[in-house]
Design a protein around this motif. Structure first.
Motif, PDB file in Angstrom:
ATOM      1  N   VAL A 105      29.697 -17.724  87.402  1.00 21.90           N
ATOM      2  CA  VAL A 105      28.759 -17.063  88.147  1.00 21.90           C
ATOM      3  C   VAL A 105      28.021 -17.853  89.270  1.00 21.90           C
ATOM      4  CG1 VAL A 105      27.967 -15.519  86.153  1.00 21.90           C
ATOM      5  CG2 VAL A 105      26.747 -17.993  86.549  1.00 21.90           C
ATOM      6  N   GLY A 106      28.767 -19.007  89.609  1.00 18.67           N
ATOM      7  CA  GLY A 106      28.505 -19.836  90.587  1.00 18.67           C
ATOM      8  C   GLY A 106      26.883 -20.673  90.328  1.00 18.67           C
ATOM      9  N   MET A 107      26.799 -20.971  89.065  1.00 20.44           N
ATOM     10  CA  MET A 107      25.685 -21.848  88.870  1.00 20.44           C
ATOM     11  C   MET A 107      25.892 -23.090  88.164  1.00 20.44           C
ATOM     12  SD  MET A 107      22.874 -20.093  89.721  1.00 20.44           S
ATOM     13  CE  MET A 107      21.444 -20.757  88.319  1.00 20.44           C
ATOM     14  N   GLU A 108      26.850 -23.726  88.454  1.00 20.33           N
ATOM     15  CA  GLU A 108      27.416 -24.983  87.827  1.00 20.33           C
ATOM     16  C   GLU A 108      26.540 -26.157  88.118  1.00 20.33           C
ATOM     17  OE1 GLU A 108      30.401 -24.308  91.056  1.00 20.33           O
ATOM     18  OE2 GLU A 108      29.331 -23.190  89.666  1.00 20.33           O
ATOM     19  N   ASP A 109      25.958 -26.135  89.358  1.00 20.46           N
ATOM     20  CA  ASP A 109      25.101 -27.282  90.013  1.00 20.46           C
ATOM     21  C   ASP A 109      23.666 -27.150  89.457  1.00 20.46           C
ATOM     22  OD1 ASP A 109      27.431 -28.257  91.324  1.00 20.46           O
ATOM     23  OD2 ASP A 109      26.940 -26.794  93.149  1.00 20.46           O
ATOM     24  N   PHE A 110      23.201 -25.744  88.827  1.00 15.21           N
ATOM     25  CA  PHE A 110      22.046 -25.716  88.166  1.00 15.21           C
ATOM     26  C   PHE A 110      21.817 -26.105  86.830  1.00 15.21           C
ATOM     27  CE2 PHE A 110      22.702 -23.677  92.184  1.00 15.21           C
ATOM     28  CZ  PHE A 110      21.641 -23.749  92.976  1.00 15.21           C
ATOM     29  N   MET A 111      22.879 -26.795  86.153  1.00 11.94           N
ATOM     30  CA  MET A 111      22.770 -27.067  84.741  1.00 11.94           C
ATOM     31  C   MET A 111      21.487 -27.598  83.897  1.00 11.94           C
ATOM     32  SD  MET A 111      26.668 -27.825  83.211  1.00 11.94           S
ATOM     33  CE  MET A 111      26.769 -29.135  84.351  1.00 11.94           C
ATOM     34  N   GLN A 112      20.968 -28.446  84.771  1.00 12.05           N
ATOM     35  CA  GLN A 112      19.854 -29.011  84.354  1.00 12.05           C
ATOM     36  C   GLN A 112      18.367 -28.469  84.921  1.00 12.05           C
ATOM     37  OE1 GLN A 112      20.407 -31.231  81.873  1.00 12.05           O
ATOM     38  NE2 GLN A 112      22.644 -30.875  82.562  1.00 12.05           N
ATOM     39  N   ARG A 113      18.448 -27.397  85.611  1.00 10.96           N
ATOM     40  CA  ARG A 113      17.180 -26.902  86.116  1.00 10.96           C
ATOM     41  C   ARG A 113      16.553 -26.157  85.261  1.00 10.96           C
ATOM     42  NH1 ARG A 113      17.035 -24.493  92.338  1.00 10.96           N
ATOM     43  NH2 ARG A 113      17.746 -26.676  92.701  1.00 10.96           N
ATOM     44  N   SER A 114      15.187 -26.464  85.141  1.00 13.87           N
ATOM     45  CA  SER A 114      14.367 -25.600  84.314  1.00 13.87           C
ATOM     46  C   SER A 114      14.337 -23.996  84.664  1.00 13.87           C
ATOM     47  CB  SER A 114      13.031 -26.213  84.335  1.00 13.87           C
ATOM     48  OG  SER A 114      11.954 -25.104  83.854  1.00 13.87           O
ATOM     49  N   ALA A 115      14.131 -23.142  83.797  1.00 19.92           N
ATOM     50  CA  ALA A 115      14.365 -21.742  83.693  1.00 19.92           C
ATOM     51  C   ALA A 115      13.217 -21.315  84.889  1.00 19.92           C
ATOM     52  CB  ALA A 115      14.272 -20.978  82.654  1.00 19.92           C
ATOM     53  N   THR A 116      12.091 -21.946  84.740  1.00 23.40           N
ATOM     54  CA  THR A 116      10.854 -21.409  85.410  1.00 23.40           C
ATOM     55  C   THR A 116      11.115 -21.872  87.012  1.00 23.40           C
ATOM     56  OG1 THR A 116       9.724 -23.678  85.099  1.00 23.40           O
ATOM     57  CG2 THR A 116       9.467 -22.014  83.526  1.00 23.40           C
ATOM     58  N   LYS A 117      11.914 -22.335  87.251  1.00 23.84           N
ATOM     59  CA  LYS A 117      12.206 -22.844  88.580  1.00 23.84           C
ATOM     60  C   LYS A 117      13.448 -22.195  89.377  1.00 23.84           C
ATOM     61  CE  LYS A 117      10.065 -27.363  88.441  1.00 23.84           C
ATOM     62  NZ  LYS A 117      10.422 -28.978  88.549  1.00 23.84           N
ATOM     63  N   LEU A 118      13.847 -20.990  88.731  1.00 18.25           N
ATOM     64  CA  LEU A 118      15.053 -20.495  89.314  1.00 18.25           C
ATOM     65  C   LEU A 118      14.313 -19.189  89.787  1.00 18.25           C
ATOM     66  CD1 LEU A 118      17.289 -20.174  86.009  1.00 18.25           C
ATOM     67  CD2 LEU A 118      17.319 -21.701  88.127  1.00 18.25           C
ATOM     68  N   SER A 119      15.128 -18.542  91.049  1.00 14.67           N
ATOM     69  CA  SER A 119      14.720 -17.362  91.848  1.00 14.67           C
ATOM     70  C   SER A 119      15.411 -16.112  90.883  1.00 14.67           C
ATOM     71  CB  SER A 119      15.505 -17.286  93.175  1.00 14.67           C
ATOM     72  OG  SER A 119      16.702 -17.232  93.011  1.00 14.67           O
ATOM     73  N   GLY A 120      14.988 -14.983  91.265  1.00 13.82           N
ATOM     74  CA  GLY A 120      15.324 -13.726  90.700  1.00 13.82           C
ATOM     75  C   GLY A 120      16.981 -13.577  90.487  1.00 13.82           C
ATOM     76  N   GLY A 121      17.332 -13.882  91.701  1.00 12.78           N
ATOM     77  CA  GLY A 121      19.127 -13.908  91.712  1.00 12.78           C
ATOM     78  C   GLY A 121      19.479 -14.842  90.771  1.00 12.78           C
ATOM     79  N   GLN A 122      19.059 -16.086  90.704  1.00  8.81           N
ATOM     80  CA  GLN A 122      19.600 -17.259  89.799  1.00  8.81           C
ATOM     81  C   GLN A 122      19.587 -16.935  88.294  1.00  8.81           C
ATOM     82  OE1 GLN A 122      17.165 -20.480  91.424  1.00  8.81           O
ATOM     83  NE2 GLN A 122      19.068 -21.015  92.915  1.00  8.81           N
ATOM     84  N   GLN A 123      18.140 -16.143  87.949  1.00  6.70           N
ATOM     85  CA  GLN A 123      18.105 -15.856  86.847  1.00  6.70           C
ATOM     86  C   GLN A 123      18.869 -14.700  85.991  1.00  6.70           C
ATOM     87  OE1 GLN A 123      13.965 -14.866  85.550  1.00  6.70           O
ATOM     88  NE2 GLN A 123      13.251 -16.172  87.172  1.00  6.70           N
ATOM     89  N   GLN A 124      19.224 -13.792  87.126  1.00  2.00           N
ATOM     90  CA  GLN A 124      20.341 -12.913  86.832  1.00  2.00           C
ATOM     91  C   GLN A 124      21.655 -13.559  86.499  1.00  2.00           C
ATOM     92  OE1 GLN A 124      22.934 -11.377  88.922  1.00  2.00           O
ATOM     93  NE2 GLN A 124      22.906  -9.168  88.545  1.00  2.00           N
ATOM     94  N   ARG A 125      22.072 -14.615  87.209  1.00  2.00           N
ATOM     95  CA  ARG A 125      23.513 -15.374  87.193  1.00  2.00           C
ATOM     96  C   ARG A 125      23.494 -16.043  85.829  1.00  2.00           C
ATOM     97  NH1 ARG A 125      22.569 -16.500  92.637  1.00  2.00           N
ATOM     98  NH2 ARG A 125      23.917 -15.389  94.046  1.00  2.00           N
ATOM     99  N   VAL A 126      22.378 -16.566  85.442  1.00  2.00           N
ATOM    100  CA  VAL A 126      22.318 -17.182  84.080  1.00  2.00           C
ATOM    101  C   VAL A 126      22.280 -16.180  83.020  1.00  2.00           C
ATOM    102  CG1 VAL A 126      20.768 -18.551  82.647  1.00  2.00           C
ATOM    103  CG2 VAL A 126      20.698 -18.994  85.142  1.00  2.00           C
ATOM    104  N   ALA A 127      21.659 -15.205  83.026  1.00  2.00           N
ATOM    105  CA  ALA A 127      21.669 -14.133  82.053  1.00  2.00           C
ATOM    106  C   ALA A 127      23.410 -13.598  81.854  1.00  2.00           C
ATOM    107  CB  ALA A 127      20.859 -12.898  82.414  1.00  2.00           C
ATOM    108  N   LEU A 128      23.855 -13.565  83.168  1.00  2.00           N
ATOM    109  CA  LEU A 128      25.269 -13.139  82.950  1.00  2.00           C
ATOM    110  C   LEU A 128      26.272 -14.155  82.255  1.00  2.00           C
ATOM    111  CD1 LEU A 128      25.830 -11.480  86.360  1.00  2.00           C
ATOM    112  CD2 LEU A 128      26.376 -10.460  84.310  1.00  2.00           C
ATOM    113  N   ALA A 129      25.835 -15.613  82.612  1.00  2.00           N
ATOM    114  CA  ALA A 129      26.650 -16.560  82.115  1.00  2.00           C
ATOM    115  C   ALA A 129      26.480 -16.665  80.703  1.00  2.00           C
ATOM    116  CB  ALA A 129      26.407 -17.972  82.937  1.00  2.00           C
TER     117      ALA A 129
END
Length: 280
Positions: A45-69
Motif C-alpha cells: 500500500v506504499g506505507m513502508e516509510d511510515f511504520m513508526q509514525r503515530s496514527a494521530t499524525k496520518l492523513s485520511g488517505g494514509q489512514q485508509q492505506r493502513v487499514a488496507l494493510a
C-alpha cells in the motif's frame, strides 16, 4: 475487512496497527514472521516509510492505506471493503480509487466492495450487483448493467436516466413506433419481445445519448421539442434540463455546445441506445 471509519487505533503507531491481527491470532506467528508480513503489507500500500509514525499524525488517505494493510496482513482469500473512500474529499477519493484498483489487480485478490457511489462501482468492479430490499435485482459487468438495466429501478440507481411514457403504434422488424405522451412526433426504437401494438411502455434514455438542434429540421422520428430551463456548468460538460411537458429531460453536453436558458431546441434521441420496458 476495511471499515468505513478505518478503525485505526490512535494509541498505536502504523506498524503496530497493522501487526495487531497477527498478534492476537491463534496460533500466533513468530515475531520475525509478524515483522516480515507487516512490512510486506505496508509495501503493497506504499506505507513502508511510515511504520513508526503515530496514527494521530496520518492523513485520511494514509489512514485508509493502513487499514488496507491491516486487512491484507492476514493474507485473506476474500477482502471486504465497506465504503472505504466515503470519508475522503473528492480529489483524494478519486486518487485513492485509482490506487485501490491498481492494488487489487496487483495482488489478484477477490474483493467485495460495498458502495453507494455509482462511479466507484462502475470504475472498480469486474462484476456489479444491484440490491434492493435485500435482494439482488441485477448482476453483470459494469457495461452490461449500465447499458442494459433490467428495470426502472436499476436504470435510475446506476447513473442518471430520463423516463418517457408512451404507447406503441406499430412494430416491424424488431423496431416499434412509440408515441410519447403529449408529444407530436414518434419515437422509433428497438422493441423487446412481448410488447405489442397499443401497449403502454416506459422508455429509458441516458443524458449522454441525446443531442440537440437549435434549428428545426424535420426528420421522420426521434425528435422532441423542448425549452431549456436550466444549464449547470460542471467543468468539462454541462447538465441541461429541458422542459418537454409533462416531462423534464436531462441532457449532458460538452460545455462548448451548451444552449441558452429559455432557448427553444429540438432533442435528437439515439434510438439504439434507448431501452423500452412494458409500463408497470
Amino acid at each position: 475487512m476495511v471499515f468505513q471509519s478505518y478503525a485505526i487505533w490512535p494509541h498505536l503507531d502504523v506498524f503496530h496497527n497493522v501487526a495487531y491481527p497477527l498478534q492476537v491470532n491463534k496460533p500466533r506467528p513468530s515475531k520475525q514472521e509478524i515483522e516480515e508480513r507487516v512490512i510486506n503489507s505496508l509495501e503493497v500500500v506504499g506505507m513502508e516509510d511510515f511504520m513508526q509514525r503515530s496514527a494521530t499524525k496520518l492523513s485520511g488517505g494514509q489512514q485508509q492505506r493502513v487499514a488496507l494493510a491491516r486487512a491484507l496482513v492476514r493474507r485473506p482469500k476474500l477482502l471486504l471493503l465497506d465504503e472505504p473512500l466515503s470519508n475522503l474529499d473528492a480529489k483524494l477519493r478519486e486518487q485513492m480509487r485509482i490506487e485501490l484498483e491498481d492494488m487489487v489487480s496487483r495482488i489478484a485478490l477477490t474483493t467485495l466492495y460495498v458502495t453507494h457511489d455509482q462511479s466507484e462501482a462502475l470504475a472498480l468492479s469486474d462484476r456489479v450487483a444491484i440490491m434492493s430490499e435485500g435482494d439482488i435485482v441485477q448482476e453483470g459487468s459494469p457495461r452490461e448493467v449500465y447499458g442494459k438495466p433490467k428495470n426502472e429501478f436499476v436504470a435510475s440507481f446506476l447513473g442518471v436516466a430520463n423516463f418517457l411514457i408512451g404507447e406503441v403504434e406499430h412494430i416491424e422488424n424488431g423496431y416499434g413506433l412509440i408515441r410519447v405522451d403529449r408529444q407530436d412526433g414518434l419515437m422509433k426504437m428497438p422493441i423487446p419481445n412481448g410488447i405489442k401494438p397499443r401497449d403502454r411502455t416506459l422508455i429509458v434514455i441516458r443524458p449522454e445519448d441525446i443531442g440537440i438542434q437549435t434549428e428545426y429540421s424535420k426528420p421522420s422520428h426521434n425528435v422532441i421539442e423542448g425549452t431549456v430551463e436550466r444549464v449547470v456548468f460542471e467543468g468539462a460538460h454541462c447538465e441541461c434540463f429541458i422542459n418537454v411537458q409533462p416531462h423534464q429531460i436531462r441532457v449532458r453536453l460538452h460545455q462548448a455546445d451548451a444552449p441558452i436558458v429559455g432557448e427553444q431546441i429540438w432533442l435528437q434521441v439515439m434510438p439504439d441506445r434507448c431501452i423500452v420496458y412494458p409500463q408497470s
